[in-house]
Design an enzyme around this catalytic site. Structure first.
Site, PDB file in Angstrom:
ATOM      1  CB  SER A 142      40.164  38.332  39.354  1.00  0.00           C
ATOM      2  OG  SER A 142      40.235  37.717  40.634  1.00  0.00           O
ATOM      3  CE1 TYR A 155      36.889  34.419  37.806  1.00  0.00           C
ATOM      4  CE2 TYR A 155      38.648  34.436  39.447  1.00  0.00           C
ATOM      5  CZ  TYR A 155      37.575  35.053  38.827  1.00  0.00           C
ATOM      6  OH  TYR A 155      37.191  36.314  39.223  1.00  0.00           O
TER       7      TYR A 155
END
Length: 255
Positions: A142, A155
């Site tokens: 990501s 995350y």
């Protein structure tokens, strides 16, 4: 940095995380391009409905945290198709978390799913690819792995670890005939982002994200990132002094 893929017809693709979002959209796109696609996720019923009537697709339910289920799915693909040309690890999860509200149980679940789950898949897939001396493996990380972001206390670090992992894999595998793809999406309209209450610059659809991912793999890119107007801005931001970087992140997200 990887060989180009000139023809998807006949390619054997294992999509791990194919029930929603980018994984689902990319799996269907690859089917449309002529590939054989094994759809894997936890939801067995949804997978069966998705591949019903499609002779070039397999529905293989698994949990990336259950090594035995991942291994069983891999063995089924090999039994059906004789090998695998491309493994895409898209499965992952997101829970927002900030420093004043650390939930250790939720943090550990995210670390397990995003990082340990990837290693379970690698442990099963890499020996096969190395034995073949051909094929490729792609890991979806990501843009959150490029640098610290608000609400990404756990995350972000898991995605940064996946970026590092894919780089190490490339260095180890480049002379062994196995391609490696590092895939860093920006904000994509999926169930994972549906609950975000902050600005998401350059938000794109899952279909557009799937096209960008597949296009990058076709070209043989190692670092596949999209949408570039956002991801390149984030990459450039990391060259700024921290004071400016932190100001920019607060400005962009509103947090």
């Amino acid at each position: 940095m990887n060989p180009r893929i000139k023809e998807w017809r006949g390619q054997r693709v294992w999509m791990i995380g194919a029930s929603t979002g980018i994984g689902e959209a990319a799996a269907h796109l690859l089917l449309d391009l002529g590939a054989r696609v094994a759809f894997s996720a936890r939801s067995a019923d949804k997978l069966e409905q998705t591949v019903a009537g499609e002779p070039r697709a397999l529905a293989l339910a698994l949990d990336v945290l259950d090594h035995a289920s991942v291994d069983k799915a891999c063995q089924r693909i090999v039994a059906e198709w004789g090998g695998i040309d491309l493994v895409l690890i898209v499965a992952g999860g997101y829970n927002e978390m900030r420093a004043d509200a650390i939930d250790l149980a939720a943090a550990n679940r995210m670390i397990d799913l995003n990082l340990r789950g990837a290693f379970n898949c690698l442990d099963v897939a890499l020996p096969l690819l190395l034995e073949q001396g051909a094929g490729g493996i792609g890991i979806v990380a990501s843009v959150a792995g490029y640098g610290g972001l608000p609400k990404a206390l756990v995350y972000g670090p898991t995605k940064a670890a996946l970026i590092n992992l894919s780089e190490s894999l490339y260095l180890d595998l480049r002379s062994r005939g196995v391609s490696v793809y590092q895939i860093n999406p920006g904000f994509v309209d999926t169930p994972l982002t549906a609950g975000n209450d902050f600005k998401m610059p350059a938000l794109m659809s899952a279909a557009d994200a799937a096209y960008a991912m597949v296009d990058g793999i076709e070209r043989g890119d190692f670092h596949i990132h999209f949408p570039k107007r956002f991801t390149n801005s984030m990459r450039l931001a990391r060259l700024l002094p921290y004071r400016l970087y932190f100001w920019l992140i607060h400005k962009v997200t509103g947090l």
